[in-house]
Write a protein that holds these residues in place. Structure first.
Motif, PDB file in Angstrom:
ATOM      1  N   PRO A 147      66.436  84.573 122.171  1.00  0.00           N
ATOM      2  CA  PRO A 147      67.397  84.608 123.283  1.00  0.00           C
ATOM      3  C   PRO A 147      68.114  83.273 123.462  1.00  0.00           C
ATOM      4  CG  PRO A 147      65.149  84.449 124.110  1.00  0.00           C
ATOM      5  CD  PRO A 147      65.046  84.636 122.630  1.00  0.00           C
ATOM      6  N   ASN A 148      69.278  83.316 124.121  1.00  0.00           N
ATOM      7  CA  ASN A 148      70.098  82.126 124.385  1.00  0.00           C
ATOM      8  C   ASN A 148      70.336  81.300 123.120  1.00  0.00           C
ATOM      9  OD1 ASN A 148      69.972  82.764 127.215  1.00  0.00           O
ATOM     10  ND2 ASN A 148      67.957  81.754 127.293  1.00  0.00           N
ATOM     11  N   PRO A 149      70.855  81.922 122.057  1.00  0.00           N
ATOM     12  CA  PRO A 149      70.988  81.210 120.790  1.00  0.00           C
ATOM     13  C   PRO A 149      71.887  79.976 120.859  1.00  0.00           C
ATOM     14  CG  PRO A 149      72.161  83.311 120.733  1.00  0.00           C
ATOM     15  CD  PRO A 149      71.338  83.312 121.968  1.00  0.00           C
ATOM     16  N   LYS A 150      72.914  80.020 121.696  1.00  0.00           N
ATOM     17  CA  LYS A 150      73.823  78.881 121.773  1.00  0.00           C
ATOM     18  C   LYS A 150      73.101  77.605 122.192  1.00  0.00           C
ATOM     19  CE  LYS A 150      78.367  77.582 123.569  1.00  0.00           C
ATOM     20  NZ  LYS A 150      79.517  77.993 124.417  1.00  0.00           N
ATOM     21  N   GLU A 151      72.209  77.738 123.189  1.00  0.00           N
ATOM     22  CA  GLU A 151      71.453  76.585 123.669  1.00  0.00           C
ATOM     23  C   GLU A 151      70.344  76.204 122.695  1.00  0.00           C
ATOM     24  OE1 GLU A 151      72.148  79.269 125.596  1.00  0.00           O
ATOM     25  OE2 GLU A 151      73.794  78.291 126.680  1.00  0.00           O
ATOM     26  N   ARG A 152      69.713  77.228 122.113  1.00  0.00           N
ATOM     27  CA  ARG A 152      68.561  76.974 121.244  1.00  0.00           C
ATOM     28  C   ARG A 152      68.959  76.252 119.962  1.00  0.00           C
ATOM     29  NH1 ARG A 152      63.758  77.330 123.486  1.00  0.00           N
ATOM     30  NH2 ARG A 152      62.685  79.114 122.620  1.00  0.00           N
ATOM     31  N   LEU A 153      70.184  76.462 119.496  1.00  0.00           N
ATOM     32  CA  LEU A 153      70.636  75.787 118.281  1.00  0.00           C
ATOM     33  C   LEU A 153      70.650  74.270 118.426  1.00  0.00           C
ATOM     34  CD1 LEU A 153      73.603  78.083 117.173  1.00  0.00           C
ATOM     35  CD2 LEU A 153      71.456  77.745 115.948  1.00  0.00           C
ATOM     36  N   LYS A 154      70.730  73.789 119.648  1.00  0.00           N
ATOM     37  CA  LYS A 154      70.806  72.346 119.899  1.00  0.00           C
ATOM     38  C   LYS A 154      69.421  71.706 120.039  1.00  0.00           C
ATOM     39  CE  LYS A 154      75.077  73.122 122.511  1.00  0.00           C
ATOM     40  NZ  LYS A 154      75.718  73.047 123.847  1.00  0.00           N
ATOM     41  N   GLN A 155      68.367  72.531 120.018  1.00  0.00           N
ATOM     42  CA  GLN A 155      67.018  72.016 120.246  1.00  0.00           C
ATOM     43  C   GLN A 155      66.330  71.626 118.939  1.00  0.00           C
ATOM     44  OE1 GLN A 155      65.467  75.388 122.551  1.00  0.00           O
ATOM     45  NE2 GLN A 155      65.605  74.128 124.396  1.00  0.00           N
ATOM     46  N   TYR A 156      65.220  70.902 119.085  1.00  0.00           N
ATOM     47  CA  TYR A 156      64.416  70.450 117.948  1.00  0.00           C
ATOM     48  C   TYR A 156      63.209  71.385 117.758  1.00  0.00           C
ATOM     49  CZ  TYR A 156      67.156  66.145 118.031  1.00  0.00           C
ATOM     50  OH  TYR A 156      68.181  65.235 117.982  1.00  0.00           O
ATOM     51  N   PRO A 157      62.618  71.415 116.559  1.00  0.00           N
ATOM     52  CA  PRO A 157      61.502  72.338 116.293  1.00  0.00           C
ATOM     53  C   PRO A 157      60.340  72.237 117.278  1.00  0.00           C
ATOM     54  CG  PRO A 157      62.298  71.438 114.233  1.00  0.00           C
ATOM     55  CD  PRO A 157      63.041  70.712 115.325  1.00  0.00           C
ATOM     56  N   HIS A 158      60.029  71.024 117.760  1.00  0.00           N
ATOM     57  CA  HIS A 158      58.875  70.885 118.650  1.00  0.00           C
ATOM     58  C   HIS A 158      59.097  71.565 120.003  1.00  0.00           C
ATOM     59  CE1 HIS A 158      61.309  67.474 120.188  1.00  0.00           C
ATOM     60  NE2 HIS A 158      60.687  67.745 121.336  1.00  0.00           N
ATOM     61  N   GLU A 159      60.324  71.969 120.294  1.00  0.00           N
ATOM     62  CA  GLU A 159      60.629  72.622 121.566  1.00  0.00           C
ATOM     63  C   GLU A 159      60.429  74.139 121.508  1.00  0.00           C
ATOM     64  OE1 GLU A 159      64.083  70.758 123.783  1.00  0.00           O
ATOM     65  OE2 GLU A 159      64.505  70.036 121.750  1.00  0.00           O
ATOM     66  N   PHE A 160      59.978  74.629 120.360  1.00  0.00           N
ATOM     67  CA  PHE A 160      59.780  76.071 120.177  1.00  0.00           C
ATOM     68  C   PHE A 160      58.296  76.389 120.013  1.00  0.00           C
ATOM     69  CE2 PHE A 160      64.060  75.202 118.857  1.00  0.00           C
ATOM     70  CZ  PHE A 160      64.792  76.322 119.230  1.00  0.00           C
ATOM     71  N   SER A 161      57.919  77.608 120.375  1.00  0.00           N
ATOM     72  CA  SER A 161      56.547  78.083 120.150  1.00  0.00           C
ATOM     73  C   SER A 161      56.374  78.427 118.676  1.00  0.00           C
ATOM     74  CB  SER A 161      56.274  79.317 121.001  1.00  0.00           C
ATOM     75  OG  SER A 161      57.084  80.405 120.564  1.00  0.00           O
ATOM     76  N   GLY A 162      55.112  78.671 118.265  1.00  0.00           N
ATOM     77  CA  GLY A 162      54.838  78.986 116.863  1.00  0.00           C
ATOM     78  C   GLY A 162      55.564  80.228 116.383  1.00  0.00           C
ATOM     79  N   GLY A 163      55.555  81.278 117.207  1.00  0.00           N
ATOM     80  CA  GLY A 163      56.221  82.511 116.814  1.00  0.00           C
ATOM     81  C   GLY A 163      57.723  82.349 116.712  1.00  0.00           C
ATOM     82  N   THR A 164      58.302  81.566 117.623  1.00  0.00           N
ATOM     83  CA  THR A 164      59.751  81.342 117.597  1.00  0.00           C
ATOM     84  C   THR A 164      60.132  80.472 116.400  1.00  0.00           C
ATOM     85  OG1 THR A 164      59.714  81.417 120.021  1.00  0.00           O
ATOM     86  CG2 THR A 164      61.735  80.658 118.984  1.00  0.00           C
ATOM     87  N   ARG A 165      59.284  79.494 116.063  1.00  0.00           N
ATOM     88  CA  ARG A 165      59.546  78.679 114.874  1.00  0.00           C
ATOM     89  C   ARG A 165      59.557  79.543 113.616  1.00  0.00           C
ATOM     90  NH1 ARG A 165      56.419  74.335 117.495  1.00  0.00           N
ATOM     91  NH2 ARG A 165      54.508  75.137 116.534  1.00  0.00           N
ATOM     92  N   GLN A 166      58.643  80.510 113.573  1.00  0.00           N
ATOM     93  CA  GLN A 166      58.627  81.393 112.399  1.00  0.00           C
ATOM     94  C   GLN A 166      59.905  82.223 112.340  1.00  0.00           C
ATOM     95  OE1 GLN A 166      57.705  81.530 109.437  1.00  0.00           O
ATOM     96  NE2 GLN A 166      55.568  82.143 109.568  1.00  0.00           N
ATOM     97  N   ARG A 167      60.438  82.631 113.481  1.00  0.00           N
ATOM     98  CA  ARG A 167      61.702  83.363 113.509  1.00  0.00           C
ATOM     99  C   ARG A 167      62.848  82.482 112.995  1.00  0.00           C
ATOM    100  NH1 ARG A 167      61.832  88.042 117.047  1.00  0.00           N
ATOM    101  NH2 ARG A 167      59.758  88.422 117.901  1.00  0.00           N
ATOM    102  N   ILE A 168      62.796  81.192 113.324  1.00  0.00           N
ATOM    103  CA  ILE A 168      63.821  80.262 112.851  1.00  0.00           C
ATOM    104  C   ILE A 168      63.753  80.138 111.333  1.00  0.00           C
ATOM    105  CG2 ILE A 168      64.538  77.838 112.843  1.00  0.00           C
ATOM    106  CD1 ILE A 168      63.571  77.772 115.806  1.00  0.00           C
ATOM    107  N   VAL A 169      62.535  80.044 110.790  1.00  0.00           N
ATOM    108  CA  VAL A 169      62.364  79.961 109.329  1.00  0.00           C
ATOM    109  C   VAL A 169      62.903  81.223 108.663  1.00  0.00           C
ATOM    110  CG1 VAL A 169      60.655  79.863 107.481  1.00  0.00           C
ATOM    111  CG2 VAL A 169      60.418  78.375 109.464  1.00  0.00           C
ATOM    112  N   ILE A 170      62.674  82.383 109.280  1.00  0.00           N
ATOM    113  CA  ILE A 170      63.214  83.641 108.754  1.00  0.00           C
ATOM    114  C   ILE A 170      64.738  83.610 108.780  1.00  0.00           C
ATOM    115  CG2 ILE A 170      63.367  86.136 109.136  1.00  0.00           C
ATOM    116  CD1 ILE A 170      60.490  85.985 110.264  1.00  0.00           C
ATOM    117  N   ALA A 171      65.313  83.092 109.874  1.00  0.00           N
ATOM    118  CA  ALA A 171      66.777  82.974 109.977  1.00  0.00           C
ATOM    119  C   ALA A 171      67.326  82.074 108.879  1.00  0.00           C
ATOM    120  CB  ALA A 171      67.150  82.432 111.354  1.00  0.00           C
ATOM    121  N   MET A 172      66.630  80.967 108.608  1.00  0.00           N
ATOM    122  CA  MET A 172      67.055  80.051 107.537  1.00  0.00           C
ATOM    123  C   MET A 172      67.041  80.750 106.182  1.00  0.00           C
ATOM    124  SD  MET A 172      65.002  76.622 108.754  1.00  0.00           S
ATOM    125  CE  MET A 172      65.278  75.747 107.219  1.00  0.00           C
TER     126      MET A 172
END
Length: 336
Positions: A147-172
């Protein structure tokens, strides 16, 4: 059905002070368009080495592909230069690793990291690549359910939970629309609830993009939820391969049966887990016969002498086991 990956008689070994470790020994399988193939087995059986071989990520030295072929849409990846492989990695074949924190750079914002693949593979100017990458990164976060992808794109990995980080890796991994996605233990570090969400995400993405997935795991519960076909590995070899229904309802190899018996059953409250006795063989000097023979309750003399050839039980189901080979009795007579 179109074949995306064809692996034929793949052998991979690692040089160590103790000798040559035969990590993968004659592995062969196909991956079809739009399917999920799960490769399962205990730790050290060669699952991850097989997946890394597809991407040509085996560290050389000490590892090397000694023989066999890896065909991607008819092109043998083992014969390509490193430069050509860099063009394929991320664009045509992508990989998701076990721990998202090792795949993410803690000093870069998430949006920059998701966009790197486009800037690497698109044949456009740097300014246009950045503009396209920003737009595509936004789409990717929406696709993987952040959710809120516009804001989340500006954040650093440590600001995400483990599950959300895995979603970011999938997006990459998906940003360049690859045709093959390799997921190496993608849910191991996640709790059960988040694991279920990630597995649902895989199914949803596959329906939307028709990507072919190789799923590396030791968790049969994960396999039961997402796999179309299952390859069971033991001591560097595939001992049984079939559809999900073949493996879960009519397993034929004693090792496959042992894996299934060792899974907790919620519908059988009083049942006890049945462990597989013994240990895997030493891959410095693997046996010439069936690798599972020392642990097999049904072992025959021929099992120690000769490795069983593949027996096709039906079009979708094959197994390497003398118990299923009608010639076993003849060989027993011959070698006695």
């Amino acid at each position: 059905m179109e074949k995306m990956i064809e692996i034929k008689n793949l052998h991979v070994q690692f040089s160590t002070y103790g000798g040559q470790v035969q990590a993968v020994r004659g592995v062969s399988f196909d991956l079809h368009k739009g399917e999920t193939l799960a490769i399962v087995g205990e730790s050290g059986c060669g699952k991850s080495v097989t997946s890394q071989s597809i991407m040509r990520l085996i560290p050389t030295p000490p590892g090397r592909i000694t023989s066999g072929s890896i065909l991607f849409k008819g092109q043998d990846l083992t014969k390509l230069s490193e430069k050509k492989m860099r063009d394929i990695r991320g664009a045509d074949i992508s990989m998701i690793f076990q721990d998202p924190m090792t795949a993410l750079n803690p000093t870069l914002r998430v949006g920059e990291q998701i966009a790197e693949n486009i800037m690497q593979h698109e044949n456009i100017s740097k300014e246009k690549a950045k503009e396209k990458a920003k737009e595509k990164a936004f789409e990717m976060l929406e696709l993987v359910g952040i959710p809120n992808p516009k804001e989340r794109l500006k954040q650093y990995p440590h600001e995400f939970s483990g599950g959300t980080r895995q979603r970011i890796v999938i997006a990459m991994a998906l940003i360049c629309n690859p045709e093959v996605l390799i997921a190496d233990e993608p849910t191991t570090a996640l709790d059960v609830t988040i694991q279920a969400q990630i597995l649902e995400l895989f199914k949803d993405i596959q329906q939307k993009t028709d990507v072919s997935i190789v799923l590396i795991t030791h968790d049969l519960g994960v396999v039961a939820q997402v796999a179309d076909r299952v390859a069971v590995m033991y001591a560097g070899k595939i001992v049984e391969i079939g559809t999900r229904r073949d493996i879960f309802y009519t397993p034929q190899h004693p090792y496959t049966k042992g894996l299934l018996r060792s899974v907790p059953r919620l519908d059988l409250y009083e049942s006890e887990l049945v462990p597989i006795a013994g240990s895997p063989p030493d891959l410095f000097a693997p046996p010439s016969g069936c690798s599972f023979a020392p642990r097999c309750p049904y072992v025959m003399e021929v099992c120690d002498r000769m490795y069983p050839v593949s027996t096709k039980l039906k079009e979708s189901h094959q197994v390497h086991c003398w118990l299923q080979d009608e010639r076993a009795q003849k060989f027993v007579t011959t070698i006695s």
